[in-house]
Design an enzyme around this catalytic site. Sequence first.
Site, PDB file in Angstrom:
ATOM      1  N   LYS A  80       0.859  -1.186   0.000  1.00 45.48           N
ATOM      2  CA  LYS A  80       0.000   0.000   0.000  1.00 45.48           C
ATOM      3  C   LYS A  80       0.890   1.229   0.000  1.00 45.48           C
ATOM      4  CE  LYS A  80      -3.970   1.974   2.532  1.00 45.48           C
ATOM      5  NZ  LYS A  80      -4.820   1.809   3.725  1.00 45.48           N
TER       6      LYS A  80
ATOM      7  N   SER B 219      -9.947  -0.871   6.971  1.00 45.78           N
ATOM      8  CA  SER B 219      -9.403  -0.623   5.635  1.00 45.78           C
ATOM      9  C   SER B 219      -8.685  -1.813   4.995  1.00 45.78           C
ATOM     10  CB  SER B 219      -8.437   0.565   5.664  1.00 45.78           C
ATOM     11  OG  SER B 219      -9.151   1.765   5.702  1.00 45.78           O
TER      12      SER B 219
ATOM     13  N   SER C 183      -9.676   1.627   2.693  1.00 43.19           N
ATOM     14  CA  SER C 183      -8.813   2.427   1.856  1.00 43.19           C
ATOM     15  C   SER C 183      -7.751   1.609   1.123  1.00 43.19           C
ATOM     16  CB  SER C 183      -8.117   3.500   2.708  1.00 43.19           C
ATOM     17  OG  SER C 183      -7.289   2.879   3.672  1.00 43.19           O
TER      18      SER C 183
END
Lengths: 485, 476
Positions: A79, A178, A154
Amino acid sequence: MDLTKLSAFEMKEKLHKKEITSRELIEAHFKMIEDRDDGLNAFITLNKEEALKAADRVDEKIKNGERLGLLAGLPIGLKDNIITKDLRTTCGSKMLENFIPPYNASVVDRIVEADGIIIGKTNMDEFAMGSSTETSYFGPSKNPIDLERVPGGSSGGSAAAVAAGQVALSLGTDTGGSVRQPASFTGIVGIKPSYGIVSRYGVVPMANTLDQVGVFGRDVSDAVLMMASITGYDEKDSTSFNNPEGTIIFSSFGGDIDEDYLKGMKIGVPVEYLKDLDQKIREKMDENIEILRKLGAEVEEISLPSLEYSLATYQAISSAEISSNMARFDGLRYGYRAEEYEDLDELFTRSRSQGLGDEVKRRIMIGTHLLSSGGQKEIYERALKTRTLIIQDFHRAFEKYDLILSPTTSEVAFKFGEKSQDPVAMHRSGSLSVGANLAGLCAISVPAGNVEGLPIGMQFIGDRYKEANIIKAGLGLEGGRKIGL
Amino acid sequence: MGYKTIIGLEIHVELSTKSKMFCGCKNKFGKEANTHCCPVCLGLPGGLPVVNRQAIEYAIKAGIALNSEIMKNTRMDRKNYFYSDLSKGYQISQDENPICQGGYIELEEDGKTKKIHLERIHIEEDTGKQIHTDSGDTLIDYNRAGVPLIEIVTEPEINEPEEARMFLEKLRDTLKYIEVSDVKMEEGSLRCDVNINVLDENTGKRTNITEIKNLNSFSAAVRASEFEEKRHIELLKKGEDTEKETRRWDDVENQTLSMRTKGEASDYRFAADGDISDIDVDREWIEEIRRNMPELPDAKKERFMETYKLSSYDAEVLTAARDIADFYEETVKYNGEANLVSNWMMGDVLRRLNQDDLAIEDTHLTAKYLADLINLVKDKKINNNTGKKVLRDIFETGKDPETIVEEKGLIQISDQGELEAMVSQVLDDNPQSIEDYKNGKDRAVGFLVGQTMKASRGKANPQLVNKLIVEMLEKR
């Protein structure tokens, strides 16, 4: 043979047996990224040149019979809020569009030490604020299951990349769900470890008392492999847990289904999570509870009254922390700087106004207000107290139960634009997941079938540092579903 | 009944730890800009603080030395504001749970003692440093960012500007003693803000508090306080009040100037720093620190008066700095001359150090040299004036006193025959003085002694010369 369809364990086996090389494996995954011209947009930055070099080094090691790390030769996505030395790290924001960090996050060092191959940096909601990747400055990622739908967020890019076979494993971060929510939306496994199990050093914080690095894999064993590689004490993180006992099961999970994983496990289902739950999702959960019972688990409804306030508590605490954590992005030392300004204050305000997106600004403003003595500080202080109540409720529940169960999300992947104009609806998407973050607990999302053709996950929450329980439950349910219980 | 000045001080002291407060970077002053920095103190995304144990230890030491209560549980908070020298957009500081509560410093004024109480001592990190260039640019050096500080806040119990100076001097001396800081105002390792207002004792009216910043010396603190004292009183006399504001001291113009009114003051939005868990201070650790504390100035002064039979004033001066006190004791250890050593140190030695602004360890003078020099004078091998010259030579050359005396042939001339010859020559050369003497002008003796000393290039034993001149004058 399509190498991108293999599990991480299968890849490992083929590499060890020298049936394939890491270079072949990595090239196959880059091809998958390049070939999927349906615009998944799972990555912000690719690391092709370095990845291939790293793959060659692993191949050399294999050839020489050298000792290999746990992740040797495997394609991994990170990420883009996880700091990578010399590799652009944007946090999905215009603010850091050109930011090339001079250091590595501790988890990145661990992956490199474990001989993992970093394929690239995955897309995300800006600074991890969002539930769909729609707040990313680099455009949203798509759900590989249905391209008209969001992959969740996210950590949506990390989930989409694993689900689409662009990487075998990936890291996300989970502040309020997330990792688990995108795992649920894309039909893969996501684990949020207990607070303190994985170092946060070099992980750009959203809400630092809630953030935890989490992992994605296409099955539970793969996710555990990823997790085992990054956990452990780090002296650079003061909140790192120094002595995890019974945290990780390191033995190999070869695919044999051991029905004993769930035998005698006591699982509580909070009634607070069942209120207002969509009927179809409720039915799907009941179907999974039946499987768990067949595997020997005891499942019953329980009440954790404070959970009703978990979303409000989460919003207050996370916004307050965000407002402080985002302060360093002022345009002065790194990141976006406004082109025109008269003085220092204007440099700050213009750089931040132009460099940060709406959702980020919204949360900064709410958080600033909540911490101001002239604002609503009593709300923040009350949220801190409610957080203690939530921790106590969980604590009481874990005296009697090994696990707490709920659907991971109260909905399946939604369509683009469906919620992006309605921040409150978007925030509500974390209602079932934020409790684990507030209490620092571990949780896993395991694929639990489809609702109207779209995947949904079941969430097992375990007590702090009792990762073993959520992993056993995940393996049990996964295996049970595989043999058609 | 008149006007009563009320002063409270806020003092920032940089701790001289090896590394910074929350990272492993070196804590060093005066290095090339931005060379002692890392992701943590530069505030790069993802950097996390780890508390420096030595900084906590130093803060505890300061608390013990200043009679504070060391708290069992202490918490780091974030103080949120934007400024160019602040790399994270917040400063890690302490709000509600500082490491030390209370405490005091005792001042001695005209034989009376007065306690100035402390409100608290808390730990925080320093900010970077702005450098304004001639071309109008502002550059930032982050070497200082993250250097550990303690902030010492007094109760408003200081009633005269001079008292502020006494407090600051005592505080500086104490912190230097326990070796937790360099306490150099010129390097910024000690910085002080003054809060001042005035009470009209007749009407009970108080002026609004003025905060004075940018004080770069103790004298500036005193002058600024005096300036403000006057300003407040004048406004009170006119029936007016001061503005609640922060003012800046202008050292050149000798006045304070308004910086900002408190109405514009920021709300720092304090909140616990979740990156750092609460710090539990182990009782045993505190006791261990207490046991290893050096003797503090007040106790040392008492002991010097007792052991060395020094006056209160001499003992105070000699114990004000630890290096001086240690040097004194070491010198006395060599020659056992407590009184003479005190005289020499209080006189020529300290004068020289003050004049050149030097620490004693940075000079060539050693305790052994000084002890030997004093012995040479005491044993009349050289006279007192020559002794002073030899001391200067030691400072310049670093040679030991015997060598200097030998090389320069400074050994005092006490040989009767040699001196008689010298005196005789001087008398021959100065018949007018002989006449003066015969006419009862005793002053002539002094002149003749001087002439003889000059002729001996200062080496003659002055007492002996004096005696010989009187004897030989009588014979003429």
